[in-house]
Design a protein around this motif. Structure first.
Motif, PDB file in Angstrom:
ATOM      1  N   GLU A 100       9.314   3.227  -1.944  1.00  0.00           N
ATOM      2  CA  GLU A 100       8.038   3.872  -2.075  1.00  0.00           C
ATOM      3  C   GLU A 100       7.463   4.108  -0.766  1.00  0.00           C
ATOM      4  N   LYS A 101       7.600   3.031  -0.026  1.00  0.00           N
ATOM      5  CA  LYS A 101       6.689   3.294   1.508  1.00  0.00           C
ATOM      6  C   LYS A 101       7.571   4.372   2.269  1.00  0.00           C
ATOM      7  N   TYR A 102       8.730   4.179   2.301  1.00  0.00           N
ATOM      8  CA  TYR A 102       9.961   5.167   3.273  1.00  0.00           C
ATOM      9  C   TYR A 102      10.196   6.251   2.905  1.00  0.00           C
ATOM     10  N   LYS A 103      10.281   6.645   1.599  1.00  0.00           N
ATOM     11  CA  LYS A 103      10.838   7.336   0.781  1.00  0.00           C
ATOM     12  C   LYS A 103      12.478   7.340   0.689  1.00  0.00           C
TER      13      LYS A 103
ATOM     14  N   LEU B 170      10.882   0.266  10.783  1.00  0.00           N
ATOM     15  CA  LEU B 170      11.623   1.362  10.837  1.00  0.00           C
ATOM     16  C   LEU B 170      12.422   1.516  12.339  1.00  0.00           C
ATOM     17  N   ILE B 171      13.465   1.764  12.331  1.00  0.00           N
ATOM     18  CA  ILE B 171      14.204   2.051  13.731  1.00  0.00           C
ATOM     19  C   ILE B 171      14.825   3.156  13.738  1.00  0.00           C
TER      20      ILE B 171
ATOM     21  N   PRO C  29      18.477  10.703   6.793  1.00  0.00           N
ATOM     22  CA  PRO C  29      17.472   9.667   6.122  1.00  0.00           C
ATOM     23  C   PRO C  29      16.878   8.840   7.068  1.00  0.00           C
ATOM     24  N   ALA C  30      15.961   8.185   7.032  1.00  0.00           N
ATOM     25  CA  ALA C  30      15.399   7.019   7.857  1.00  0.00           C
ATOM     26  C   ALA C  30      16.275   6.263   7.813  1.00  0.00           C
TER      27      ALA C  30
END
Length: 420
Positions: A16-19, A405-406, A393-394
């Motif tokens: 939910e935070k990062y999709k 997040l990296i 993607p992240a």
């Protein structure tokens, strides 16, 4: 709670935070593996070196973690080397591999004083010598030898067989040419040999066979050329758990027998035991990662199959399409519900082969549910692409129950950035 917890974090909240799609890596797991390398190999055995095979997973943050651990890193391209340079990784701990290094890549390596260059074909020595002479630097090399071992793994990830694109063939004429050539060079110094028999290896038998072959070669070059091998790089390839039939073995399962065999053969052949190098990559990061997706279309073909489509697939994980890799997965928002159905997880690309998992047991799934594919830490992000112009993607790193997040998620402008 019905949600799946990974490395102390609620995976639904991460999604939910990062999709989604979302790569998630556990720094705690990675550090546990690095600690095992130090305690069960380096501290246990004198004259040893370990390097992380960065092709498995490399970002600037991953390079920093490896740097902090004190072990070295192997790179196979200018891009991987440049990543190491950007975080001020100790260059003396870098081993540079590759079956067709470009002149520009070798320039970058030699200018930055990498510790060792692994020579994969005889003509490469001429290029290295010329660049080293230009910079007035001594370059240390290893010969990559193809030992003629057929490992029990998929043919696309075998590397040590006779018919291989990697390494110098182990035949009398080629070895003679290589040794006579290298011993005449002024700026290039041979330290020893390297071999790698393949990837996702679950048994140590072929490592032992390869060591027997390589120590015979060590004796041969000592007897015929007076050359003492100072280093023997035994590669990596240690397998991990992907599915029910595969299990990650402790590092010592492989390395104890490797050291014992080398010492026994060196004693038999009256050779000085060389520095022994290992190169684990997948073993360090494979099980440290998961990939989270959101379920979209659900298509039931009565009496045949139910396809559950996700918002990723081949671009973020090409391994099933490339060599039929098997995975396990969990519906993370229904992690504790009974597994009542069997579905096939399909990617969103316009390819019939874009299937991540065949016949996965799941609870009753609906559009909007989320799926985590396990053991995706190795060769997923690093092999990802923009096929069908899908953004990558992240990447999120977890440590002690906290997320950071990296790697930022790509957008459409990122894909178009270099278009003219």
């Amino acid at each position: 709670m019905n949600n799946y917890i990974f490395a102390g974090c609620d995976t639904v909240k991460l999604a939910e935070k990062y999709k989604t799609p979302l790569y998630v890596m556990s720094e705690d797991y990675i550090k546990d593996r690095l600690r095992e390398i130090r305690e069960d190999f380096l501290d246990k055995n004198p004259k040893t070196m370990a390097v992380y095979a960065s092709k498995a997973f490399l970002t600037k943050e991953m390079a920093r973690i490896i740097k902090e651990s004190g072990i070295g890193m192997d790179v196979v391209s200018g891009g991987e080397l440049y990543t190491a340079i950007q975080v001020e990784f100790p260059m003396e701990k870098i081993i540079f591999h590759g079956n067709n290094k470009t002149i520009d890549e070798l320039e970058l390596a030699i200018e930055n004083n990498v510790g060792r260059i692994v020579v994969d074909h005889l003509e490469e020595m001429d290029i290295i010598e010329e660049i080293a002479k230009k910079h007035n630097k001594k370059v240390h090399i290893l010969f990559r030898i193809s030992p003629g071992i057929d490992s029990h793994t998929h043919k696309y990830i075998q590397t040590g067989q006779v018919d291989s694109k990697f390494g110098i063939p182990l035949d009398e004429k080629t070895i003679k040419t290589a040794m006579e050539k290298v011993l005449k060079l002024e700026f290039t110094e041979l330290l020893g040999f390297h071999f790698h028999i393949g990837s996702q290896i679950s048994d140590n038998g072929n490592h032992i066979k390869a060591i027997q072959i390589m120590t015979q070669l060590m004796k041969k070059v000592k007897d015929e050329y007076g050359f003492i091998v100072k280093e023997l790089n035994t590669g990596g390839g240690y397998g991990i758990h992907y599915s029910e039939s595969e299990e990650r073995k402790p590092l010592a399962y492989f390395t104890d027998s490797i050291i014992e065999e080398i010492e026994d053969r060196c004693k038999e052949y009256e050779l000085e035991r060389p520095l022994v190098i290992i190169e684990p990559g997948r073993w360090v990061v494979g099980e440290a990662g998961i990939t989270i997706y959101t379920i979209g279309a659900i298509k039931e073909i009565p009496g045949i199959r139910t396809y559950v489509s996700i918002d990723g697939g081949m671009p973020d994980n090409p391994r099933p399409s490339l060599y039929e890799a098997k995975y396990e997965a969990i519906v993370i928002n229904k992690a504790e519900e009974e597994l009542t159905d069997v579905v096939t997880v399909a990617g969103k690309c316009c390819e019939s082969g874009d299937i991540l998992i065949w016949d996965l047991k799941v609870p009753k799934v609906e559009t909007g549910d989320m799926l985590a594919v396990l053991s995706t830490g190795a060769y997923n992000y690093s092999m990802s692409s923009n096929y069908n112009r899908i953004p990558r993607p992240a990447v999120v790193m977890l440590s002690e129950g906290k997320d950071r997040l990296i790697v930022k998620r790509e957008n459409y402008d990122d894909i178009l950035r270099n278009d003219i």
